[in-house]
Write a protein that holds these residues in place. Structure first.
Motif, PDB file in Angstrom:
ATOM      1  N   UNK A 173       4.839   3.362   4.379  1.00  0.00           N
ATOM      2  CA  UNK A 173       4.508   2.097   3.704  1.00  0.00           C
ATOM      3  C   UNK A 173       4.647   2.220   2.187  1.00  0.00           C
ATOM      4  N   UNK A 174       4.162   3.343   1.666  1.00  0.00           N
ATOM      5  CA  UNK A 174       4.280   3.574   0.216  1.00  0.00           C
ATOM      6  C   UNK A 174       5.743   3.600  -0.204  1.00  0.00           C
ATOM      7  N   UNK A 176       8.360   2.241   1.252  1.00  0.00           N
ATOM      8  CA  UNK A 176       8.956   0.904   1.306  1.00  0.00           C
ATOM      9  C   UNK A 176       8.565   0.095   0.066  1.00  0.00           C
ATOM     10  N   UNK A 177       7.271   0.157  -0.269  1.00  0.00           N
ATOM     11  CA  UNK A 177       6.782  -0.591  -1.420  1.00  0.00           C
ATOM     12  C   UNK A 177       7.446  -0.088  -2.710  1.00  0.00           C
TER      13      UNK A 177
ATOM     14  N   UNK B 101       6.393  -6.391   0.891  1.00  0.00           N
ATOM     15  CA  UNK B 101       6.135  -6.108   2.303  1.00  0.00           C
ATOM     16  C   UNK B 101       4.883  -6.818   2.797  1.00  0.00           C
ATOM     17  N   UNK B 105       0.145  -2.529  -0.078  1.00  0.00           N
ATOM     18  CA  UNK B 105       0.011  -1.112  -0.417  1.00  0.00           C
ATOM     19  C   UNK B 105      -0.191  -0.998  -1.917  1.00  0.00           C
ATOM     20  N   UNK B 107      -1.089   1.740  -4.904  1.00  0.00           N
ATOM     21  CA  UNK B 107      -1.225   3.157  -5.251  1.00  0.00           C
ATOM     22  C   UNK B 107      -1.884   3.286  -6.608  1.00  0.00           C
ATOM     23  N   UNK B 184       1.388  -8.060  -8.543  1.00  0.00           N
ATOM     24  CA  UNK B 184       2.145  -6.943  -9.108  1.00  0.00           C
ATOM     25  C   UNK B 184       3.638  -7.276  -9.164  1.00  0.00           C
TER      26      UNK B 184
END
Lengths: 271, 248
Positions: A173-174, A176-177, B101, B105, B107, B184
């Motif tokens: 997932x990371x 893809x992002x 997506x 997500x 980070x 974002x």
């Protein structure tokens, strides 16, 4: 002192204070393993088969290696030494690929190239620059030192490879992002690359830190048993351990740079 | 509601031309054995919100990721402001045709650093070089990361007034995380926003807030293609349906 230790090692081979193993020593070791295997069988640990096979393998492999090294030392021919190193290199590639779990196919070439770089560095820098054997190919020094370093590099690289592809899978997932935001494959893979290099190096670093306190590393132990001066043996061991750590780091970084793009297509997409 | 302040001249200059911002031709997607769709065409114009609907498995997400050049199983002839996609690096393209997506997500240790993540990427250091490029890669994207006060204002505008900038992203609710993720990407000011059902799993109230964010971005010239399973919320300019490999 380090420079003179090579002579000490060779002298120790003929010294009267050495303690060679006779056939009874081997038999007792086998009896010990048999007892341990019996206990594990009684406890249903499921280790009987692998213990028997591993013990037999290690005995045969070590004896074979002993015979081969003895032969190469007797011949004292640089071509034989180089040939043995090349065979060791190919074996190391095969062992690395077998040990690493969950890696894609087609990694033999990058692993081979990485181990070649590590091996060339260790022969050129460590053996020829630090230990300086006479003649340069002295088999009783070049082969064991290269073997130790190669063994360590193999473990580290196999560990790093397994970790990298597992981590990339977990971070799908990371990734893809990150790619969607315009990250390059390296930027998307970077956390996995770093954690893989780190993980690959942990066993080496803990060996480095713990050696001498509880652990007498194999090479030093061997020299002391063979009758060498313990201080010389310690210096020798340090040179090897320190170089081995540095080269393991180099090997880990090289393999990661060589394979991280396997997780991406040539259009910078996650596979 | 004003999420980003954009000098009006930049976007209107494209909006007035009457040519599509993004043109998709011959979009094709196939898995190992089957063709999901082939030869799909789609145009997106500045300031419009297009809803993409269709049964699950019809290939809606695949179409979006193909447009962002993120899908290894598909291909399309793409152009942005009449500039062929082959003239962009993949990173330059994805900055301008931004895919969000479905799964949020974030980070980083704080909400602020999670939102500023794009500006740590190499693709965002190249703004100056791109300005001097021999072809138009416009509209220009923000060269610098939003500072704390503009982040605060943006979060307030999307109904996240109670979210502190130094909160850990894992302490956000699902609705907050979805909005922060969308924010974002919107703050990077892409020409095209591809939103993959970003309101899935949100309650109606949160889904409306997400729609309002996109409407606000569209009013500033962004072209938006969004996948939705919900009933129409009235924010869309038009709806296209992907069914049996055909766009209607």
């Amino acid at each position: 002192m380090i420079l003179s230790s090579y002579a000490t090692v060779t002298a120790a081979a003929t010294a009267t204070t050495s303690y060679p193993i006779d056939i009874w020593g081997v038999v007792v070791a086998l009896v010990l393993v048999a007892a341990a295997t019996a206990i594990s069988g009684l406890l249903h640990l499921g280790l009987v088969k692998s213990m028997v096979i591993s013990t037999a393998r290690s005995l045969l492999q070590l004896l074979a290696m002993g015979l081969i090294i003895r032969f190469v030392i007797q011949q004292n021919n640089w071509m034989l030494v180089v040939a043995l190193l090349v065979i060791m290199l190919f074996a190391a590639v095969q062992i690395t690929l077998a040990r690493a779990h969950g890696i894609p196919k087609g990694l033999a070439l990058p692993v081979f190239l990485t181990l070649t770089v590590v091996m060339l560095l260790m022969v050129c820098l460590v053996t020829e620059l630090m230990l300086r054997p006479q003649p340069w190919y002295a088999p009783q020094l070049v082969i064991p030192v290269t073997g130790m370093m190669l063994g360590n590099a193999v473990s580290a690289i196999a560990l790093a490879l397994s970790r990298y592809f597992e981590d990339m899978h977990e971070r799908a997932d990371d990734i893809e992002m990150l790619l969607a935001l315009g990250a390059t494959p390296y930027e998307a893979a970077r956390p996995s690359i770093l954690s893989s290099v780190r993980l690959g190096l942990i066993p080496t670093i803990s060996t480095l830190a713990s050696s001498g306190i509880v652990l007498i590393p194999g090479m030093m132990a061997g020299q002391v048993i063979a009758g060498a001066d313990p201080l010389n043996a310690a210096e020798y061991q340090f040179v090897v351990l320190a170089s081995l750590s540095a080269l393991t780091l180099v090997g880990d970084i090289v393999i990661m740079m060589a394979v991280y793009k396997r997780s991406f297509t040539d259009r910078d997409q996650a596979v | 509601m004003n999420i980003v302040t954009i000098p009006s001249s930049e976007h209107t200059s494209f909006a007035l031309k009457g040519s599509p911002v993004l043109s998709v031709r011959n979009a094709t997607c196939s898995t190992d054995s089957t063709t999901v769709f082939s030869n799909l065409d789609l145009d997106l114009y500045s300031g419009e919100i297009v809803d993409l609907t269709g049964a699950s498995g019809a290939g809606k997400s695949s179409l979006l990721t193909i447009i962002a050049q993120l899908n290894p199983r598909g291909n399309a002839t793409l152009s942005l402001h009449d500039t062929d996609s082959t003239r962009f690096s993949y990173q330059q393209w994805r900055r301008r045709v931004a895919y969000v997506p479905q799964k949020p997500t974030l980070l980083g240790d704080t909400v602020a650093s999670a939102i500023r993540l794009p500006w740590t990427l190499k693709a965002y250091e190249e703004s100056e070089r791109e300005k001097n490029a021999p072809f138009a890669l416009s509209p220009a994207t923000e060269a610098t990361a939003p500072d704390d006060s503009s982040l605060r204002a943006s979060l307030d505008a999307i109904g996240c007034a109670d979210v502190e900038l130094d909160r850990h992203p894992r302490d956000l609710s699902g609705g907050q995380a979805a909005r922060v993720c969308l924010l974002r990407t919107i703050l990077t000011r892409p020409a095209v926003l591809l939103a993959d059902e970003v309101d899935a799993g949100l309650d109606d109230d949160n889904a409306l807030k997400v729609s309002a964010m996109m409407t606000s971005a569209a009013e500033e010239g962004m072209a938006i293609l969004r996948i939705r399973h919900r009933a129409s919320d009235g924010h869309e300019s038009r709806t296209v349906v992907l069914k049996d490999g055909v766009l209607k």
